[in-house]
Write an enzyme that holds these catalytic residues in place. Structure first.
Site, PDB file in Angstrom:
ATOM      1  N   HIS A 376       0.798  -1.234   0.000  1.00 42.04           N
ATOM      2  CA  HIS A 376       0.000   0.000   0.000  1.00 42.04           C
ATOM      3  C   HIS A 376       0.828   1.279   0.000  1.00 42.04           C
ATOM      4  CE1 HIS A 376      -3.945  -1.877   0.986  1.00 42.04           C
ATOM      5  NE2 HIS A 376      -3.184  -2.795   1.556  1.00 42.04           N
ATOM      6  N   LYS A 571      -8.528  14.076   5.356  1.00 44.61           N
ATOM      7  CA  LYS A 571      -7.746  12.830   5.306  1.00 44.61           C
ATOM      8  C   LYS A 571      -6.698  12.946   6.407  1.00 44.61           C
ATOM      9  CE  LYS A 571      -6.678  13.808   0.889  1.00 44.61           C
ATOM     10  NZ  LYS A 571      -6.727  12.756  -0.087  1.00 44.61           N
ATOM     11  N   ARG A 572      -5.951  11.858   6.680  1.00 38.65           N
ATOM     12  CA  ARG A 572      -4.887  11.974   7.666  1.00 38.65           C
ATOM     13  C   ARG A 572      -3.943  13.115   7.286  1.00 38.65           C
ATOM     14  NH1 ARG A 572      -4.583   8.028  11.900  1.00 38.65           N
ATOM     15  NH2 ARG A 572      -2.594   9.038  12.317  1.00 38.65           N
ATOM     16  N   LYS A 577       0.719  14.320   1.778  1.00 42.37           N
ATOM     17  CA  LYS A 577      -0.645  14.616   1.300  1.00 42.37           C
ATOM     18  C   LYS A 577      -0.843  16.119   1.062  1.00 42.37           C
ATOM     19  CE  LYS A 577      -2.647  10.589   3.729  1.00 42.37           C
ATOM     20  NZ  LYS A 577      -3.272   9.752   2.678  1.00 42.37           N
ATOM     21  N   THR A 689      -8.565   6.682  -1.601  1.00 38.81           N
ATOM     22  CA  THR A 689      -9.911   6.137  -1.817  1.00 38.81           C
ATOM     23  C   THR A 689     -10.965   7.203  -1.563  1.00 38.81           C
ATOM     24  OG1 THR A 689      -9.659   5.206   0.403  1.00 38.81           O
ATOM     25  CG2 THR A 689      -9.513   3.667  -1.442  1.00 38.81           C
ATOM     26  N   LYS A 693     -14.747   8.434  -3.261  1.00 36.43           N
ATOM     27  CA  LYS A 693     -15.971   8.747  -2.504  1.00 36.43           C
ATOM     28  C   LYS A 693     -16.525  10.102  -2.918  1.00 36.43           C
ATOM     29  CE  LYS A 693     -14.093   6.051   1.202  1.00 36.43           C
ATOM     30  NZ  LYS A 693     -13.202   6.098   2.387  1.00 36.43           N
TER      31      LYS A 693
HETATM   32  C1  C3B Z   1      -3.030   3.841   2.367  1.00 46.27           C
HETATM   33  C2  C3B Z   1      -2.412   4.621   1.224  1.00 46.27           C
HETATM   34  O1  C3B Z   1      -1.717   5.729   1.747  1.00 46.27           O
HETATM   35  C3  C3B Z   1      -3.520   5.069   0.288  1.00 46.27           C
HETATM   36  O2  C3B Z   1      -2.992   5.715  -0.835  1.00 46.27           O
HETATM   37  C4  C3B Z   1      -4.347   3.875  -0.157  1.00 46.27           C
HETATM   38  O3  C3B Z   1      -5.479   4.297  -0.868  1.00 46.27           O
HETATM   39  C5  C3B Z   1      -4.805   3.064   1.038  1.00 46.27           C
HETATM   40  O4  C3B Z   1      -3.716   2.705   1.863  1.00 46.27           O
HETATM   41  C6  C3B Z   1      -5.533   1.799   0.655  1.00 46.27           C
HETATM   42  O5  C3B Z   1      -4.803   1.067  -0.271  1.00 46.27           O
HETATM   43  N1  C3B Z   1      -2.051   3.397   3.383  1.00 46.27           N
HETATM   44  C7  C3B Z   1      -2.435   3.451   4.700  1.00 46.27           C
HETATM   45  O6  C3B Z   1      -3.558   3.908   5.001  1.00 46.27           O
HETATM   46  N2  C3B Z   1      -1.591   3.011   5.681  1.00 46.27           N
HETATM   47  C8  C3B Z   1      -0.390   2.488   5.354  1.00 46.27           C
HETATM   48  N3  C3B Z   1       0.398   2.057   6.315  1.00 46.27           N
HETATM   49  C9  C3B Z   1       0.014   2.398   4.017  1.00 46.27           C
HETATM   50  C10 C3B Z   1      -0.855   2.872   3.037  1.00 46.27           C
END
Ligand code: C3B
Length: 852
Positions: A376, A571-572, A577, A689, A693
């Site tokens: 991921h 988002k986080r 980001k 994601t 949404k």
């Molecule tokens: C996240 C990624 O940062 C996102 O881009 C991705 O859409 C999602 O996973 C789902 O695939 N991510 C996360 O939330 N935590 C992590 N440790 C690594 C990736």
């Protein structure tokens, strides 16, 4: 007392459990029974919380029947099953989702109204199940919904943390974390399985013994500490099907064994204390997103979860298939959600070799057919590495097995590439540098038959960067892509009932079957030139903006005008980001507006010629130890304080930070956005994601060419998205240039920095690290390179938006912005998590849906 009168007139009419879903009398009867027996209360003092609990228990009764039937069906059909191992499941609330999937929302609403309750208020009582950090955990939650809805046999396995992700408060503009003790009241959606107890061992030592029968040497692991894994089950209803899968989350409990030496020495207290510490293993979710802290307790969590899950899987297999291990890979697929469960590979090898007496190669052949691994992220700070010392102390036998796996793997590499000595060092699972450690992603690749990324660009990147040597070793075919998706049940029907209803009407689909056939949205294209339809669409958006404005008012006190552009980034909080890019652009806008006002330009003229009125809406949590992320939160809040209280500015600009962003807030925020930001440095966001949404809810996107933005653009058309910024392929060169030639700060951004440094947003020292990181320390996330491109994208999109959002008589807005929104939604079918799950099932798991 009116509800009692209503009940008096009802007779005992419930016949089957299913009736509670569709029959008012049956519902009410069960509701009262639960109030009086399960809750031991009476109808005279039944408040909203009790009503929530009684309703949940009523619905749960019906769900449990489906659940039991499904498990029986799955056992009888005895097909292959997939197990999704994820350390995070960010489920949010369960009740509304269950009502929707079980088609019981109308009946429940009517019944509750008769009983004197309002469904919406009752739903509000449920705490979020927040057992995840962000995208990765929410993806797992969408996947279990799709597994059930698409009639697969698929279980989730995770941990039942007592404390989910912390709750965020904003005090004086700073993030404060408070614990999320979500199980304050009993959780009706959780079924405790106290009878399912699995012992898990840690520490101890390994010795060699001889099999008394065969005389063969054998490794024995004598564990030094034992805890019990006790199962808690969460039934996962599918939409429009009886198929109900299981999410099994483990609780750590002490064993009954007792330290008698301590006890005899009179140290009863200490002896009990040690036992109690067992529970700490599942007490708290680690609050990092895209970052690994390498703590011993985290490794303990991982092994505890993996050992319990595998024991459970193997036990279930043996019930039907005894020791017929050759069948194991035909019956079982295990998906590793990131590297967190990689020890499962080692544990299965240990079970097969040490406990079931298989030969190494035979065992390894089974193991590698069973596992598949999803990556991921490519960011190095998120890639897990466990120091050999720590791993060897906690799991001595596992470390030996890892060394053996690596040894046999490297021997194979050497055989295939005899002339490439460097390659061995590059693909070794063991990093030799201090501290010597195990690279979990490498181990996951070696032990899996497939490795996938989560969007096309990301899947290409892992093949060409972090895993490129493995492509050489294993070939291209082992590496594949499955672009992420989201469940339209929660993210359209539940979050946006008005839009879901409008779509159902236009699709002539009163049963909402499009929710499991999302490609049908395409038909909406037929209506893009129908002004009446566009107006209705825009009114739905307006109503959702009113709902969002109410949330903003309630949580921040700031009043937003719902006709202005709602520009959202939730988002986080993470430097990659780039919330800092967004807030810098907001500051720039504020400075320019002030300048125009000081030159005597009127507010109306500003709106007409320069800047349309807008609200910048932020939200998201920073990891508690992430200083830079916390600085960004502070800056956003301080900018909000100044801008929102500047009497000259009025509705031209508002800046808000919604505290404690979570799944249930996302359900309100997402449908209420006009525009959302997905502006990561190219190449850093694996997929994203929330971009899906927002687009599914009729919001437009401003974004970089990153993650799934690429496929979203392909599906909806580049005229319907605002892309900007440097491309992934340039990132390396730009970073290099920053280091060797210095960072060029454009004039516009320099003005923003000067304003911050002048102290208008509070003590400038607080922002020093943030600004210096860009000016003097290489601007790793390319804020300076993308800043003006971001401003330019805004100029463009604001022309398209026009001056009104929500004034249905503005045909210009309808024909440009709203039309783009409709075209986006019409082409978002691809991003259903149902499609993802079908791809995993076909290309990776090799499983078929159950016969219903
Ligand atoms: C996240 C990624 O940062 C996102 O881009 C991705 O859409 C999602 O996973 C789902 O695939 N991510 C996360 O939330 N935590 C992590 N440790 C690594 C990736």
């Amino acid at each position: 007392y009116s509800q009692l009168k209503v009940l008096d007139s009802k007779k005992q009419t419930a016949t089957t459990e299913d009736d509670v879903l569709t029959n008012k009398d049956a519902f009410e009867e069960s509701f009262v029974k639960h109030v009086e027996t399960t809750l031991a209360r009476n109808m005279y003092n039944c408040d909203n919380l009790a009503a929530y609990q009684a309703t949940s228990n009523t619905i749960r009764d019906a769900l449990l029947i489906d659940w039991a039937n499904t498990q029986q069906k799955q056992t009888i059909q005895d097909g292959k099953r997939v197990y999704y191992l994820s350390l995070e499941f960010l489920m949010g609330r369960a009740m509304d989702n269950a009502l929707i999937n079980l088609k019981s929302r109308d009946n429940t609403k009517k019944s509750l109204t008769e009983l004197g309750f309002n469904l919406e208020d009752v739903l509000e009582q449920e705490p979020d199940a927040a057992l995840g950090n962000g995208g990765l955990g929410r993806l797992a939650a969408c996947f279990v919904d799709s597994l059930s809805s698409k009639n697969y046999s698929g279980w989730g396995y995770g941990l039942n943390y007592q404390y989910g992700i912390f709750k965020q408060k904003i005090v004086d503009g700073y993030q404060i974390e408070t614990p999320d003790y979500w199980l304050k009241y009993s959780n009706p959606w959780e079924i405790m399985r106290s009878e399912i107890q699995i012992p898990v061992d840690f520490y101890g030592y390994v010795y060699e013994d001889h099999d008394p029968n065969t005389g063969k040497a054998k490794k024995i692991w004598a564990g030094g500490e034992r805890v019990l894994a006790v199962a808690a089950d969460f039934p996962i209803p599918g939409f429009n099907t009886d198929n109900t899968n299981n999410l099994r989350l483990w609780n750590a409990k002490p064993t009954e064994e007792f330290d008698f030496t301590k006890f005899n020495a009179g140290d009863y207290q200490q002896s009990v204390g040690a036992q109690q510490r067992a529970e700490s293993i599942t007490s708290v979710l680690y609050p990092n997103d895209n970052f690994e802290s390498g703590k011993e307790l985290r490794l303990k969590q991982q092994y505890f979860w993996v050992a319990a899950s595998l024991h459970d899987i193997v036990r279930r297999f043996k019930k039907n298939h005894k020791n017929n291990w050759k069948k194991f890979p035909d019956q079982i697929a295990i998906q590793l959600n990131d590297t967190h469960p990689t020890l499962a590979i080692v544990e299965l090898q240990r079970i097969l070799v040490d406990l079931e007496d298989l030969e190494w190669n035979e065992a390894w052949n089974i193991v590698t057919k069973v596992f598949a691994y999803t990556n991921h992220t490519v960011m190095s700070e998120a890639l897990e590495k466990w120091p050999v010392d720590l791993l060897g102390r906690l799991l001595p036998r596992h470390l030996e097995i890892i060394y053996d796996i690596n040894f046999f793997f490297l021997k194979e590499v050497e055989r295939k590439f005899p002339d490439d000595r460097d390659l061995l060092g590059k693909v070794s699972v063991i990093e030799e540098n201090a501290p010597k450690s195990v690279k979990m992603a490498f181990l996951a690749i070696v032990g899996s038959h497939k490795v996938n990324g989560v969007a096309e660009l990301h899947s290409e990147l892992i093949k060409t960067t972090i895993f490129k040597d493995f492509v050489k070793v294993f070939g291209e075919d082992k590496f594949t892509n499955v672009t992420n998706g989201i469940t339209p049940r929660r993210w359209l029907r539940q979050a946006n009932p008005e839009l879901a209803a409008l779509i159902a009407e236009k699709l002539n689909d009163p049963n909402y079957e499009y929710l499991t056939n999302l490609g049908r949205l395409k038909k909406l294209e037929e209506f893009v030139n129908d002004d009446e339809f566009l107006k209705r669409w825009d009114i739905v958006k307006f109503n959702n903006k009113v709902r969002l404005a109410a949330l903003v008012k309630e949580t921040t006190g700031v009043v937003l005008d719902p006709t202005v552009l709602f520009d959202v980034q939730v988002k986080r909080i993470h430097e990659y980001k780039r919330q800092q890019l967004n807030i810098f652009a907001v500051i720039y806008r504020y400075l320019k507006i002030k300048e125009l006002l000081s030159q005597g330009v009127s507010v109306d003229e500003i709106k007409e010629k320069y800047y349309i009125p807008k609200a910048s809406i932020f939200g998201g949590k920073a990891a508690p130890g992430y200083y830079m992320a916390k600085t960004i939160i502070h800056l956003i809040n301080k900018v909000g304080d100044i801008v929102n209280n500047d009497p000259e500015i009025g509705d031209l600009l508002k800046v808000v930070f919604i505290p404690d962003y979570n799944v249930s807030k996302a359900e309100i925020i997402t449908p209420g956005s006009d525009l959302s930001n997905h502006i990561s440095t190219a190449g850093t966001e694996a997929s994203g994601t929330s971009n899906m949404k927002f687009a599914l809810n009729g919001g437009l996107i401003i974004g970089t060419v990153d993650g799934a933005n690429v496929e979203i653009t392909r599906e909806i058309g580049e005229e319907n998205i605002f892309l900007f910024g440097n491309l992934a392929e340039s990132v390396e060169d730009l970073r290099h240039k920053h280091i060797y030639e210095g960072v060029h700060i454009p004039q516009t951004l320099a003005q923003v920095f000067s304003a911050i440094e002048s102290g208008i947003f509070g003590n400038p020292d607080e922002y020093k690290a943030l600004i210096d990181g860009i000016k003097y320390h290489g601007d790793y996330y390319l804020v300076s390179d993308d800043f003006e491109l971001f401003l330019a994208a805004h100029v463009k999109l604001e022309k398209v938006f026009g001056h009104h959002g929500g004034d249905a008589s503005d045909t210009d807005h309808l024909h440009k912005w709203v039309k783009s929104a409709v075209l986006s939604v019409a082409n978002m079918g691809f991003f259903s998590s149902d499609r993802c799950i079908d791809e995993y099932a076909e290309d990776i798991w090799n499983i078929e849906p159950l016969n219903q």
